[in-house]
Design a protein around this motif. Sequence first.
Motif, short mmCIF file in Angstrom:
data_model
loop_
_atom_site.label_atom_id
_atom_site.label_comp_id
_atom_site.label_asym_id
_atom_site.label_seq_id
_atom_site.Cartn_x
_atom_site.Cartn_y
_atom_site.Cartn_z
N PRO A 8 0.75 -1.21 -0.08
CA PRO A 8 0.07 -0.01 -0.11
C PRO A 8 0.78 1.21 0.02
O PRO A 8 0.65 2.18 -0.61
CB PRO A 8 -0.91 0.06 1.36
N GLU A 11 2.04 1.87 -3.56
CA GLU A 11 0.82 2.50 -4.13
C GLU A 11 0.93 4.01 -4.00
O GLU A 11 0.60 4.79 -5.04
CB GLU A 11 -0.45 1.89 -3.85
N GLN A 45 -6.77 7.25 -0.01
CA GLN A 45 -5.94 5.78 0.13
C GLN A 45 -4.99 6.01 1.38
O GLN A 45 -4.80 5.06 2.11
CB GLN A 45 -4.95 5.95 -1.26
N LEU A 49 -4.77 3.45 4.48
CA LEU A 49 -3.64 2.80 5.28
C LEU A 49 -3.58 3.20 6.65
O LEU A 49 -3.14 2.33 7.61
CB LEU A 49 -2.35 3.82 4.25
N HIS A 106 -9.41 1.97 -0.07
CA HIS A 106 -8.15 1.77 -0.37
C HIS A 106 -7.89 2.19 -1.83
O HIS A 106 -6.66 2.93 -2.15
CB HIS A 106 -7.75 0.35 -0.40
#
Length: 203
Positions: A8, A11, A45, A49, A106
């Motif tokens: 993550p 990303e 996002q 996280l 996400h």
Amino acid sequence: MTAVVEEPVGELLAGLAQLPSGHPSTWDLEELRTGIPTLFALSNQLASLQYEALASYDTRGGAQIDGHRTTGDWLQKRTRISDGGARVHTARDLRDHLPATAQALHAGTITNEHVRVIRRAFRVFGEKFSLIEERVVDFALTHTVKQLRAYVDLIIQQYQPQDHDDEAEMRRDDRKVFLSQSLDGWWVLDGMLDPATGATVQA
């Protein structure tokens, strides 16, 4: 349970790398048009996280090991926020009960505000919410928080009428819709809808 995304942080960094270089005040209009939505998606996002990290810390009993009563207490102490407990409960729900919601957050396609509305529906329906979660999330993907709230209110009215106050229940009888066809073939629609139903129809 939500699907585990292996990278993550990677990303997020990849998303940041797609932004124009330099300070936003130097971006041209086209860079701003594409950069601003990207920033908001990255913010969603990042919230995802945060929740995933909170859920992991909570599962391992980190707060108690560090001398705190709850994970919420620890979070408020370390970050100076006022809603630590609520965020921990959200992290737990996303991890344990709301997989479609967690995946959409996400992906950056829904916001924290959408999540709060969806959690409200989950608190009303409990485990039965799993039967309609994907449908509610699909609606959230293309509608504002206000429209989602009206949609959730409508679902609650239809399936959990006892959760509404007596005044709202009495006013349900005021709802009416008239549909008739004129001689030249045109249809005439007239009536009265409760606030939640009207907002959903408008949406």
